[in-house]
Enzyme design. Structure first.
Site, short mmCIF file in Angstrom:
data_model
loop_
_atom_site.label_atom_id
_atom_site.label_comp_id
_atom_site.label_asym_id
_atom_site.label_seq_id
_atom_site.Cartn_x
_atom_site.Cartn_y
_atom_site.Cartn_z
CE LYS A 89 32.31 13.61 -11.43
NZ LYS A 89 31.18 14.17 -10.67
NE ARG A 134 32.14 26.10 -40.40
CZ ARG A 134 33.40 26.50 -40.20
NH1 ARG A 134 33.74 27.72 -40.42
NH2 ARG A 134 34.32 25.65 -39.76
CB THR A 135 27.20 22.61 -36.55
OG1 THR A 135 27.66 22.36 -37.88
CG2 THR A 135 25.87 21.91 -36.35
NE ARG A 169 29.17 18.26 -35.63
CZ ARG A 169 29.70 19.18 -36.41
NH1 ARG A 169 30.92 19.63 -36.18
NH2 ARG A 169 29.02 19.65 -37.45
CG HIS A 229 25.91 17.93 -40.87
ND1 HIS A 229 25.07 18.68 -40.08
CD2 HIS A 229 27.13 18.54 -40.80
CE1 HIS A 229 25.75 19.69 -39.56
NE2 HIS A 229 27.00 19.62 -39.98
C1 NCD Z 1 31.16 19.72 -41.51
C2 NCD Z 1 30.98 18.60 -40.50
O1 NCD Z 1 31.28 18.75 -39.31
O2 NCD Z 1 30.51 17.57 -40.94
N1 NCD Z 1 31.23 20.98 -40.95
C3 NCD Z 1 30.06 21.64 -40.70
O3 NCD Z 1 29.22 21.17 -39.97
N2 NCD Z 1 29.87 22.81 -41.32
C4 NCD Z 1 32.20 19.48 -42.51
C5 NCD Z 1 33.55 19.00 -42.12
O4 NCD Z 1 33.89 18.87 -40.95
O5 NCD Z 1 34.32 18.77 -43.05
#
Ligand code: NCD
Length: 298
Positions: free
Chosen positions: A78, A50-51, A99, A127
């Site tokens: 590398k 999703r993100t 991320r 987040h």
């Molecule tokens: C979450 C995350 O990656 O922190 N997912 C997201 O971004 N929608 C939740 C999770 O992984 O449980």
């Protein structure tokens, strides 16, 4: 300007993002979106559906182009360092969404990059765009956040979504009840910091009881952050939100989840009108478009 932690935001800025997101929602409906120019780089050093895709889709809907860094097929393999990688990608884009499994990685990236950085999750830490879309969803579905009874259920210790969300709920005056398996409670310092900052008190319970809940926000056991995987498997069984629990709750209860959901919400719940998590995920588009627009326009 970067977006690294929900803690860095004040209420005025959050409300400005909601306003922008509402505007964009209307533009999307009319299929006439105000365009921007530039390139977004997405750098995901940890799995994401999703993100990452909603950042990419948001950027494209705004007229930006997207370049995607694939950690497994990059010079990281590398031996190139994280900061050298960021400095390089900085030369190829106007904004970055990232991320990383390490807490603080997005902050470090923001220090070395000139382009604005959007944190799409740094380890178990923060987040912020998830919390923005969570709050946006609550406001949209319930018309307000203040005074609502919001139950946070699951692995509150490791879930970065929850760590950001408690600040957001405190900021908007919700009543928060935390229900976590033993040992997976929100860490004391986070509870105290949020309570002190927003002058409210969060309640803790050790079992699920949805009688007074307006919003049930569930997250999965974050297995990848456990040192002992056996322990993770054990607690997973304890917290399943059955359809029965939901039937006992208020008629207008809404169920939210940042997704992915694994075993904590059985598939039969998906068909109940209370289940709003896919709608919540869709709200990632106007909200992330608003965040990108705000950062690019300074
Ligand atoms: C979450 C995350 O990656 O922190 N997912 C997201 O971004 N929608 C939740 C999770 O992984 O449980």
């Amino acid at each position: 300007m970067d977006l690294i932690s929900f803690r860095d935001l004040d209420k005025g800025t959050v409300e400005k993002i909601f306003g922008l997101a509402e505007d964009i929602d209307r533009q999307l409906e009319r299929k006439k979106v105000d365009k921007l120019e530039g390139i977004m780089a997405t750098l995901f050093f940890e799995p994401s559906t999703r993100t990452k895709l909603s950042f990419q889709s948001s950027a494209e809907r705004l007229g930006l182009q997207v370049v995607d860094f694939l950690a497994d097929r990059s010079s990281l393999k590398k031996g190139e360092s994280f900061t050298d990688t960021i400095k390089t990608v900085d030369g190829y884009c106007d904004v970055m969404a990232m991320r990383h499994p390490a807490e603080g990685a997005a902050r470090l990236a923001a220090e070395v990059a000139e382009a604005p950085v959007l944190n799409g999750g740094d380890g178990a830490n923060q987040h912020p765009t998830q919390t923005l879309l969570d709050l946006y969803t609550i406001r949209k579905l319930k018309g307000k956040i203040a005074g609502l009874n919001i139950h946070l259920v699951g692995d509150l210790k490791h879930a970065r979504t929850m760590h950001s969300l408690v600040y957001g709920l405190g900021m908007f005056g919700a009543k928060v009840t935390m229900v976590a398996p033993k040992g997976l409670e929100l860490e004391e310092h986070m509870v105290h910091e949020a309570e002190k900052r927003f002058n409210f008190k969060m309640e803790s319970r050790d079992s699920i009881d949805l009688k007074d809940a307006d919003v049930l926000y569930v997250c999965r056991v974050q297995e990848e952050r456990f040192i002992d995987k056996y322990e993770a498997a054990k607690v997973k069984k304890e917290f399943t939100i059955s359809a029965d629990y939901i039937r006992k709750g208020k008629k207008d209860l809404i169920i939210m989840h940042p997704l992915p959901k694994i075993d904590e919400i059985p598939p039969e719940v998906d068909a109940m009108p209370q289940a709003k998590y896919f709608e919540q995920a869709r709200n990632g588009i106007p909200v992330r478009m608003a965040c990108i627009k705000m950062l690019l326009e300074g």
